[in-house]
Design a protein around this motif. Sequence first.
Motif, mmCIF file in Angstrom:
data_model
loop_
_atom_site.group_PDB
_atom_site.id
_atom_site.type_symbol
_atom_site.label_atom_id
_atom_site.label_comp_id
_atom_site.label_asym_id
_atom_site.label_seq_id
_atom_site.Cartn_x
_atom_site.Cartn_y
_atom_site.Cartn_z
ATOM 1 N N GLY A 1 16.026 8.447 -34.390
ATOM 2 C CA GLY A 1 14.887 7.644 -34.821
ATOM 3 C C GLY A 1 15.153 6.150 -34.865
ATOM 4 N N THR A 2 16.256 5.722 -34.237
ATOM 5 C CA THR A 2 16.561 4.277 -34.218
ATOM 6 C C THR A 2 16.421 3.712 -32.805
ATOM 7 N N ASN A 3 16.268 2.399 -32.728
ATOM 8 C CA ASN A 3 16.219 1.745 -31.413
ATOM 9 C C ASN A 3 17.607 1.204 -31.021
ATOM 10 N N ARG A 4 18.626 2.014 -31.310
ATOM 11 C CA ARG A 4 19.993 1.592 -31.055
ATOM 12 C C ARG A 4 20.295 1.363 -29.565
ATOM 13 N N SER A 5 19.710 2.218 -28.707
ATOM 14 C CA SER A 5 19.977 2.057 -27.264
ATOM 15 C C SER A 5 19.495 0.692 -26.779
ATOM 16 N N GLU A 6 18.322 0.282 -27.248
ATOM 17 C CA GLU A 6 17.792 -1.043 -26.847
ATOM 18 C C GLU A 6 18.684 -2.159 -27.361
ATOM 19 N N PHE A 7 19.206 -1.966 -28.572
ATOM 20 C CA PHE A 7 20.103 -2.966 -29.167
ATOM 21 C C PHE A 7 21.358 -3.131 -28.313
ATOM 22 N N PHE A 8 21.950 -1.995 -27.912
ATOM 23 C CA PHE A 8 23.179 -2.073 -27.111
ATOM 24 C C PHE A 8 22.943 -2.646 -25.720
ATOM 25 N N ARG A 9 21.725 -2.548 -25.237
ATOM 26 C CA ARG A 9 21.411 -3.172 -23.944
ATOM 27 C C ARG A 9 21.027 -4.638 -24.129
ATOM 28 N N GLY A 10 21.007 -5.104 -25.394
ATOM 29 C CA GLY A 10 20.683 -6.503 -25.673
ATOM 30 C C GLY A 10 19.190 -6.796 -25.619
ATOM 31 N N GLU A 11 18.361 -5.754 -25.680
ATOM 32 C CA GLU A 11 16.919 -5.981 -25.568
ATOM 33 C C GLU A 11 16.282 -6.361 -26.908
ATOM 34 N N VAL A 12 16.941 -5.982 -28.011
ATOM 35 C CA VAL A 12 16.473 -6.405 -29.338
ATOM 36 C C VAL A 12 17.697 -6.915 -30.093
ATOM 37 N N ASN A 13 17.505 -7.778 -31.099
ATOM 38 C CA ASN A 13 18.700 -8.345 -31.736
ATOM 39 C C ASN A 13 19.122 -7.642 -33.029
ATOM 40 N N LYS A 14 18.376 -6.617 -33.446
ATOM 41 C CA LYS A 14 18.894 -5.740 -34.487
ATOM 42 C C LYS A 14 18.262 -4.362 -34.293
ATOM 43 N N TYR A 15 18.917 -3.355 -34.846
ATOM 44 C CA TYR A 15 18.293 -2.041 -34.689
ATOM 45 C C TYR A 15 18.110 -1.381 -36.042
ATOM 46 N N GLY A 16 17.118 -0.493 -36.110
ATOM 47 C CA GLY A 16 16.827 0.181 -37.374
ATOM 48 C C GLY A 16 15.990 1.419 -37.159
ATOM 49 N N TRP A 17 15.457 1.903 -38.259
ATOM 50 C CA TRP A 17 14.664 3.135 -38.251
ATOM 51 C C TRP A 17 13.260 2.817 -37.774
ATOM 52 N N VAL A 18 12.875 3.380 -36.627
ATOM 53 C CA VAL A 18 11.551 3.074 -36.087
ATOM 54 C C VAL A 18 10.668 4.298 -35.845
ATOM 55 N N ASP A 19 11.246 5.502 -35.856
ATOM 56 C CA ASP A 19 10.448 6.691 -35.492
ATOM 57 C C ASP A 19 11.147 7.924 -36.056
ATOM 58 N N THR A 20 10.565 9.105 -35.787
ATOM 59 C CA THR A 20 11.260 10.344 -36.122
ATOM 60 C C THR A 20 12.359 10.583 -35.073
ATOM 61 N N GLY A 21 13.196 11.568 -35.309
ATOM 62 C CA GLY A 21 14.247 11.858 -34.333
ATOM 63 C C GLY A 21 15.283 12.768 -34.928
ATOM 64 N N SER A 22 16.385 12.935 -34.219
ATOM 65 C CA SER A 22 17.497 13.700 -34.763
ATOM 66 C C SER A 22 18.745 13.345 -33.968
ATOM 67 N N SER A 23 19.820 14.080 -34.215
ATOM 68 C CA SER A 23 21.064 13.808 -33.502
ATOM 69 C C SER A 23 21.112 14.699 -32.272
#
Length: 395
Positions: free
Chosen positions: A210-232
């Motif tokens: 549920g995080t936008n971590r992938s976008e963060f690691f690609r440098g598309e956003v400058n921080k990542y956090g909880w944005v949606d549902t999800g799981s591991s």
Amino acid sequence: MKIPFNKPFLTGKEAHYIYQAVYSGKLSGNGVYTKKCQEYFENHCGFKKALMTTSCTDALEMAAILCDIKPGDEVIAPSYTFVSTVLAFVRQGAKIVFCDSYKDNPNIDADKIEALITPRTKVIVPVHYAGVACDMDKIMEIAHRHNLLVVEDAAQAIDSYYKGRALGSIGHLGCFSFHETKNVIAGEGGLLSINDDRFIRRSEIIWEKGTNRSEFFRGEVNKYGWVDTGSSFLPSELISAFLWAQIENMDLIQTRRKEIWERYYQGLKGLAEEGCFSLPDIPEYATNNAHMFYIVCRNLEQRSGLIKFLKENEILSVFHYLSLHKSGYYTSHPESRPDNLQEVKTIGDDQVVVGLDLPNCDRFADCLVRLPMFYELKDEEVDSIIEKIHEFYKK
Ligand SMILES: *Cc1c(COP(=O)(O)O)cnc(C)c1O
């Protein structure tokens, strides 16, 4: 000398790639091997995006979330399939509307789907049984006309095609398995294919808890956090490292499996022509990825006799799915059934849903038997299995 039903095949490089992953210092997912595997499938199968998952069951759960299934939505699926095909949707609150198989093919009968559509229908889930394609043109046409989504359960369908298109690339989403019983394995593992742009961004978020971590690691956003549902849903690098050793040997694995399949087919054709049983049906629009070799006996009694006879001769053959529409779960959970299928009656030891009759599915549940099929199965072993089957039918 016992012949098992399945034996996981190791190409020889699995431990080496796992070693490399371990000592690269990156153990969690989305590292070098995860990306290698995903890119392979994107490039070879024409998926817009591919995401490794911990199983096909998990890929199906991601699909159910992406389809935005809400309690009361209806999902059309075959009854002759593995539990996971429908379980993922039931967990989101869906009601399952089971469709029958074809008479001579366990796949969902595309001509019976339309009659099952209601205003609550949201998704159709074709399952490519034995890796043999469902009639995807028909299914996609129905889906487009009724504004439905299609999730392909391609768990068994690696390296298989419909009119030249890779299975898993035709529906909006597709789900694959790398369980050790499949053609290409990782112990437990899976893949979600995404073929519709609408789902790409959200799929990565659901995948990463549920995080936008992938976008963060690609440098598309400058921080990542909880944005949606999800799981591991993302597996560790070790799983993808193992899988990579298999993918590199895809041609080797597939060539041998197809040889075994063809040997069975040629060796059993005569008995099928005499009417002892029927052989797999491969429609002209489909390829054969030699995921399994099965025969369909004339009745349950004959099948039980054959399995027993082969077992006495140290050959392990196994039947397959039980009809899901007669399962303990479905018959005892009215919330998993649509409004017109609420009544249940008892027949013998079984509970059955009144008004739900799927004779072709029931026949495959009673009569289909799978023969040993794995890379290391020798020609002599295949021949001895064929010989024993001849012996059984000559009795
Ligand atoms: C194997 C299989 C699954 C489940 O795959 P896992 O990776 O074990 O979760 C789902 N559907 C079908 C049709 C399968 O054959």
